[in-house]
Design an enzyme around this catalytic site. Sequence first.
Site, PDB file in Angstrom:
ATOM      1  N   GLU A   1      -4.586  87.537  12.354  1.00 44.89           N
ATOM      2  CA  GLU A   1      -3.918  88.716  11.752  1.00 44.89           C
ATOM      3  C   GLU A   1      -4.939  89.741  11.254  1.00 44.89           C
ATOM      4  O   GLU A   1      -4.868  90.219  10.114  1.00 44.89           O
ATOM      5  CB  GLU A   1      -2.994  88.266  10.611  1.00 44.89           C
ATOM      6  CG  GLU A   1      -1.865  87.370  11.094  1.00 44.89           C
ATOM      7  CD  GLU A   1      -0.971  86.818   9.986  1.00 44.89           C
ATOM      8  OE1 GLU A   1      -1.252  87.064   8.803  1.00 44.89           O
ATOM      9  OE2 GLU A   1       0.017  86.150  10.323  1.00 44.89           O
TER      10      GLU A   1
ATOM     11  N   GLU B   1       2.561  81.388  15.043  1.00 39.30           N
ATOM     12  CA  GLU B   1       3.079  81.110  13.692  1.00 39.30           C
ATOM     13  C   GLU B   1       4.528  81.563  13.678  1.00 39.30           C
ATOM     14  O   GLU B   1       4.811  82.754  13.864  1.00 39.30           O
ATOM     15  CB  GLU B   1       2.299  81.853  12.606  1.00 39.30           C
ATOM     16  CG  GLU B   1       0.962  81.249  12.265  1.00 39.30           C
ATOM     17  CD  GLU B   1       0.296  81.921  11.068  1.00 39.30           C
ATOM     18  OE1 GLU B   1       0.987  82.270  10.088  1.00 39.30           O
ATOM     19  OE2 GLU B   1      -0.930  82.103  11.132  1.00 39.30           O
TER      20      GLU B   1
END
Length: 509
Positions: free
Chosen positions: A173, A289
């Site tokens: 991220e 995720e």
Amino acid sequence: MAVARLALDPRRTVGPVNRRLFGSFVEHLGRAVTNGIYEPSHPSANEQGFRKDVIDLVAELGVSVIRYPGGNFVSGYKWEDGVGQVAERPRRLDLAWHSIETNEVGLHEFAGWVASVDSELMLAVNLGTRGIDAALSLVEYCNLRGGTALADERARNGRVDSFGIRMWCLGNEMDGPWQIGHQSADDYGRLDCSGDEGVRPVARAGGLRLVGCADAHLRGVGTGGPEPHLRRRRLHLLHAYYEEQNGDLGSFLASAVDMDQFIESVIATADHMKAARGSDKIINLSFDEWNVWYQSRFENVDKINGVDNWPIAPRLLEDSYSVVDAVVVGNLLISLLRHADRVRCACLAQLVNVIAPIMTQPGGIAWRQTIFFPLALTAQLARGESLQAQLSCDEYDTAAYGSVPVVDAAATHDGQAGRASIFVVNRSLTETTELTVELPCLTGDTAGSATTLSDADVYAANTLINPKRVGPHTNESLTLSDGYATIALPPVSWTVIEINQISPGAGEA
Ligand code: AHR
């Protein structure tokens, strides 16, 4: 009773179901590792300090690939801290989760644990506080057979053979402002490409696959490594979490509508770029995720603060999951199966204690949360090809997504084994739905069974005090006849129908 119809044809396929769709994720966060999978003083601990009861549950869950060591944690992690003599490893601040990392468990120990649960290790590299140099060193340490300082150091540390890690996440991220060392998507893209070039020779030498990440707000980039013929394959990484907000159960139950839109918008963007550049590269996805996560609880209750407050293995993100959460998780798996042609890897985040299907009590029991069941059964039964599912049913209004179908479904067909599996949710809060499945290859000889997860109390959960309160049960309402199956789906339920002895030749054009 509401009614729904589902038409399936084994000749109409989406694509093969990649086993990596049923992955999970272990981050050095809270009690995921220390006092989770690793608890040397526990009565069931093996010689390496890993709990055998947890190993058994993870093996039962059947996760095919496990991402490690983060997550946000990886963006401040020095992988070298986790190799070599355990007694000499440094304690470090984990700035992502405001904790202390003891480094008792590192690469070698975790790789051994992954082998003990019969899964595949997917490794993330730190592109937050570190960069290409450390990432390349890690790849070389893990995958080069020998003859360099790093490969020889690995051998001295007890691992003569290469780890042979094929799935690599290039950062986590990175364009999210919460990420240590975060950077813009453009800057990340440049870094990712330069790393890719550097990794290529090592990839060739070590026979690995690369996966990369680029554009954030819960999105990342990963690279899957070279095929046996050493071609690299790039996957684009997606992350998404869902939670019930403001008591809006109807919208929460429709979370898979959002996952569908997210996947399809990323595919559309990747395909647009492919066309615009005249490229022949198809970019597939790694949804590494995804889960239900009550993030507001973390922000308001769990979050650790204070200059002198750096606990080891604090209780963080220990969400307790209900029946409704399990139905949503089952529905998100349906969304992943529906996109099996482009989603080639997916990881339920996470695995033990931290937003997890498995919980542990230090010194005590380990138990299955409600979300354990849809993942375990889907991983076990989704085999072969994902099928196109034509569904007709009622719709209901949601505040978040407008009008959405009451029922959602996906199906797989394993032609060789003569088996089909149908995964279905009923999102109605009040009504049972009678589902009729049209499957032309069903004959009088076909055998089948169905398993449903539902409860009169949709907020029922498994807890330390009552660890077996919720579980799947046989759905006796299933009937099979020539070409049809019918079943009653209770309100707020997830069901899998298993059909065996399908006539040979079904699925052939
Ligand atoms: O899974 C918990 C956190 O969620 C991870 O560390 C991060 O990657 C994501 O934002």
